[in-house]
Design an enzyme around this catalytic site. Structure first.
Site: not given
Ligand code: ACM
Length: 264
Positions: A142, A38, A109
């Site tokens: 993530c 990420e 995301k």
């Molecule tokens: C995250 O979503 N970077 C913990």
């Protein structure tokens, strides 16, 4: 098909340096697909939205995307990379799928973690499948791991491989991703970062332990918590596509969605 990841420690606020490191390390690697962490070029722990804005790029004129596209062409592979994305006045924590032909797909995301909510806008792209070289990829980022609906929706659409760029700070994700793979009969590639960021808002340590998990929940490869590492494994898409559990059970055929209403 050969899929893998690159686990490393990006330097905060140094996108050109991080890009050079990625290119130096991955040049010549024999793979169809490599997943990066990420926010692979900017670093993670932004002070505020203003700082993020100075580092985020618009994919339509991003030097990073232009360079990665050429890099994929030169090496004949695809990359899934975490990316700080700017679109007009919006800022997204995104993952890009880039191949020899250029940018193929952008995922933003959906589930922002902790302080990310203060400087990123929530993702607004649908959970869609990306086809490369006969494989169907699903992209998640993530903290999306905590929401099993993400992996399920991607699997129900036919994903063979979950590509999972990460900057993990909580303990349980790597174990949970074994279950995400098993309960959906899919490969998963969690590309996590290592190292620490000491920033104005505090200190964060990232957990490494990137991994590739098979459709039966087997860990095919896993890195340690600290080292830079490139790992590539050969996978068999037919195994992910076989959803039979016993002669009388099928992972998707046995679902009872008429009882799942509270989910939506
Ligand atoms: C995250 O979503 N970077 C913990």
């Amino acid at each position: 098909m050969r899929i893998g990841y690159y686990q490393y420690c990006p330097e905060f606020g140094a996108p050109a340096q991080n890009l050079e490191k990625v290119q130096d390390t991955l040049a010549g690697v024999n793979a169809d697909l490599i997943v990066l962490p990420e926010l692979a070029f900017t670093g993670y722990f932004f002070e505020d939205r203003k700082e993020l804005k100075t580092l985020a790029e618009d994919v339509s004129d991003s030097q990073t995307v232009i360079r990665l596209s050429k890099f994929c062409r030169d090496n004949d592979f695809h990359l899934v990379v975490g990316f700080a994305e700017r679109q007009r006045d919006k800022l997204y924590n995104s993952a890009l799928v880039i191949g020899p032909s250029g940018l193929i797909h952008t995922y933003r995301k959906l589930h922002l973690f902790n302080t990310e909510k203060e400087y990123f806008d929530p993702g607004n792209t649908p959970l869609e499948i990306v086809k490369i070289r006969g494989a169907k990829l699903g992209v998640m980022i993530c903290f999306d791991w905590v929401f099993p609906e993400v992996a399920r929706v991607l699997a129900l659409q036919g994903a063979d491989v979950l590509c999972h760029p990460s900057n993990l700070v909580l303990k349980h994700c790597q174990k949970a991703m074994i279950t995400r793979s098993l309960e959906n009969s899919v490969y998963s590639v969690t590309a996590n970062r290592t190292g620490k960021e000491i920033r104005p808002r505090g200190e964060l340590s990232f957990t490494g332990n990137s991994q590739i998990v098979g459709p039966k929940g087997d860990i095919m490869a896993q890195s340690n918590s600290e080292e830079d590492q490139v790992v590539v494994q050969t996978i068999d898409l037919a195994i992910a596509r076989d959803k039979a559990i016993t002669e009388n059970n099928d992972l998707f055929g046995d679902r009872r969605p008429e009882f799942y209403n509270p989910l939506v």
